[in-house]
Design a protein around this motif. Structure first.
Motif, short mmCIF file in Angstrom:
data_model
loop_
_atom_site.label_atom_id
_atom_site.label_comp_id
_atom_site.label_asym_id
_atom_site.label_seq_id
_atom_site.Cartn_x
_atom_site.Cartn_y
_atom_site.Cartn_z
N GLY A 171 6.36 10.41 -6.56
CA GLY A 171 5.78 11.72 -6.34
C GLY A 171 5.80 12.20 -4.90
O GLY A 171 6.16 11.48 -3.96
N LYS A 172 5.34 13.42 -4.74
CA LYS A 172 5.35 14.08 -3.44
C LYS A 172 4.45 13.36 -2.44
O LYS A 172 3.36 12.89 -2.79
CB LYS A 172 4.86 15.53 -3.61
CG LYS A 172 5.72 16.37 -4.54
CD LYS A 172 5.09 17.73 -4.77
CE LYS A 172 5.84 18.52 -5.82
NZ LYS A 172 5.17 19.83 -6.10
N ASN A 173 4.95 13.29 -1.21
CA ASN A 173 4.18 12.73 -0.09
C ASN A 173 3.74 11.27 -0.31
O ASN A 173 2.78 10.80 0.29
CB ASN A 173 2.95 13.59 0.20
CG ASN A 173 3.32 15.02 0.54
OD1 ASN A 173 4.15 15.26 1.41
ND2 ASN A 173 2.73 15.98 -0.17
N THR A 174 4.45 10.59 -1.17
CA THR A 174 4.18 9.16 -1.40
C THR A 174 5.00 8.33 -0.43
O THR A 174 6.10 8.71 -0.02
CB THR A 174 4.49 8.80 -2.86
OG1 THR A 174 3.37 9.18 -3.66
CG2 THR A 174 4.73 7.32 -3.06
N GLU A 175 4.46 7.17 -0.07
CA GLU A 175 5.13 6.27 0.87
C GLU A 175 5.47 4.96 0.16
O GLU A 175 4.58 4.28 -0.35
CB GLU A 175 4.22 5.99 2.07
CG GLU A 175 4.85 5.09 3.12
CD GLU A 175 3.92 4.80 4.28
OE1 GLU A 175 4.35 4.08 5.20
OE2 GLU A 175 2.77 5.28 4.26
N ILE A 176 6.75 4.63 0.14
CA ILE A 176 7.23 3.37 -0.41
C ILE A 176 7.67 2.52 0.78
O ILE A 176 8.65 2.82 1.46
CB ILE A 176 8.41 3.57 -1.38
CG1 ILE A 176 8.07 4.64 -2.44
CG2 ILE A 176 8.79 2.24 -2.02
CD1 ILE A 176 6.94 4.27 -3.36
N ARG A 177 6.94 1.45 1.02
CA ARG A 177 7.12 0.68 2.25
C ARG A 177 8.14 -0.45 2.11
O ARG A 177 8.70 -0.68 1.05
CB ARG A 177 5.76 0.14 2.72
CG ARG A 177 4.81 1.22 3.17
CD ARG A 177 3.45 0.65 3.55
NE ARG A 177 2.54 1.70 4.04
CZ ARG A 177 1.24 1.52 4.23
NH1 ARG A 177 0.68 0.34 3.96
NH2 ARG A 177 0.49 2.49 4.67
N HIS A 178 8.31 -1.16 3.21
CA HIS A 178 9.29 -2.23 3.36
C HIS A 178 9.21 -3.25 2.22
O HIS A 178 8.15 -3.78 1.91
CB HIS A 178 9.02 -2.92 4.70
CG HIS A 178 9.83 -4.13 4.97
ND1 HIS A 178 11.20 -4.09 5.14
CD2 HIS A 178 9.48 -5.44 5.10
CE1 HIS A 178 11.64 -5.30 5.37
NE2 HIS A 178 10.63 -6.14 5.35
N CYS A 179 10.34 -3.48 1.59
CA CYS A 179 10.51 -4.51 0.56
C CYS A 179 9.65 -4.30 -0.68
O CYS A 179 9.38 -5.25 -1.42
CB CYS A 179 10.25 -5.91 1.13
SG CYS A 179 11.58 -6.45 2.23
N ALA A 180 9.22 -3.08 -0.94
CA ALA A 180 8.59 -2.79 -2.23
C ALA A 180 9.63 -2.99 -3.33
O ALA A 180 10.81 -2.70 -3.15
CB ALA A 180 8.06 -1.37 -2.26
N PHE A 181 9.17 -3.48 -4.49
CA PHE A 181 10.06 -3.81 -5.60
C PHE A 181 9.59 -3.05 -6.83
O PHE A 181 8.61 -3.42 -7.47
CB PHE A 181 10.03 -5.32 -5.84
CG PHE A 181 10.95 -5.81 -6.93
CD1 PHE A 181 12.09 -5.11 -7.30
CD2 PHE A 181 10.67 -7.01 -7.58
CE1 PHE A 181 12.93 -5.58 -8.30
CE2 PHE A 181 11.50 -7.49 -8.59
CZ PHE A 181 12.63 -6.78 -8.94
N ILE A 182 10.27 -1.95 -7.13
CA ILE A 182 9.93 -1.11 -8.28
C ILE A 182 10.95 -1.41 -9.36
O ILE A 182 12.11 -1.00 -9.28
CB ILE A 182 9.90 0.37 -7.88
CG1 ILE A 182 8.86 0.59 -6.78
CG2 ILE A 182 9.60 1.26 -9.09
CD1 ILE A 182 8.87 1.97 -6.17
N ARG A 183 10.50 -2.11 -10.40
CA ARG A 183 11.42 -2.70 -11.37
C ARG A 183 11.79 -1.78 -12.53
O ARG A 183 12.60 -2.14 -13.38
CB ARG A 183 10.79 -3.97 -11.96
CG ARG A 183 10.78 -5.15 -11.02
CD ARG A 183 10.00 -6.30 -11.61
NE ARG A 183 10.40 -6.61 -12.98
CZ ARG A 183 9.68 -7.36 -13.80
NH1 ARG A 183 8.50 -7.84 -13.41
NH2 ARG A 183 10.11 -7.60 -15.03
N GLY A 184 11.22 -0.60 -12.57
CA GLY A 184 11.54 0.32 -13.67
C GLY A 184 10.33 0.68 -14.49
O GLY A 184 9.30 0.00 -14.46
#
Length: 223
Positions: free
Chosen positions: A79-92
């Motif tokens: 979403g808007k203005n969200t921060e995904i930081r170093h080495c985050a793992f979003i698996r689906g």
């Protein structure tokens, strides 16, 4: 049955673009089998001026910040203005709301994060729903499979609800604070505005507006 832990009593549907996913359901865990398909359908309707489609079934808000070391597998919406930081793992099967923080080495799978959720440090959140402005302390996790691999049952004292789900992490209401190093065991449901002490093993239903110290010591907040 379990009337305190319905969608209506746990979550503000104005604080997610996934509100339609919850319509017609009573309990939030009912959405878990439908998250992936819902993201694919919703993604196709997002304004391309606000969201960029990146790869297969991944939509990222143009105002979001994504570290180059993050791994994102679809279907996913960030979403808007969200921060995904170093080495985050979003698996689906991850729908991440507006103004969220997904931190270093945090892993997400089959989840809905409402707006302003923070999972900022070494968190695992699988098969779960986190309500508006909820926060997972460093190292806290949502354990999503029972050790005996049986189907998850939500329990509140003598009341029980069969979910029919083998994988079920936690349903966390709005404004919940989960202390560092805590484990929300499969089938945990935490009411709005409750604080979980650090290093807590949590199981079953925890009422709203409480401080959870342990299963035998749950204190109502003043006011």
């Amino acid at each position: 049955m379990l009337k305190d832990y319905t969608i209506e009593n746990l979550l503000d549907l104005k604080e997610t673009i996934a509100d339609a996913l919850f319509q017609g359901k009573i309990y939030p865990w009912e959405v878990l089998p439908e998250i992936g398909d819902f993201i694919r359908k919703l993604g196709e309707t997002l304004d391309p001026e606000e969201y960029e489609r990146v790869g297969e079934d991944v939509w990222i808000a143009r105002s979001a910040t994504v570290a180059p070391t993050a791994s994102i597998t679809g279907p996913a919406i960030i979403g808007k203005n969200t921060e995904i930081r170093h080495c985050a793992f979003i698996r689906g099967k991850a729908l991440i709301g507006e103004g969220c923080v997904v931190g270093n080495s945090t892993e997400l799978k089959n989840v809905v994060l409402f707006n302003r959720v923070q999972v900022p440090h070494y968190n695992y959140v699988g098969d779960s729903v986190l309500g508006y402005r909820s926060h997972m302390g460093a190292g806290s996790i949502c354990s999503n499979v029972k050790s005996d691999k049986k189907l998850v049952i939500v329990k509140d004292g003598e009341e029980k609800a069969e979910t029919g789900l083998k994988k079920f992490g936690a349903m966390v209401g709005d404004f919940v604070e989960v202390g560092c190093g805590s484990v929300l065991n499969p089938g945990t449901v935490v009411g709005r505005n409750t604080n979980i002490y650090p290093l807590s093993p949590v199981r079953g239903c925890v009422p709203a507006n409480c401080i959870y110290k342990n299963r035998e010591e749950i204190v109502r907040k003043n006011g």
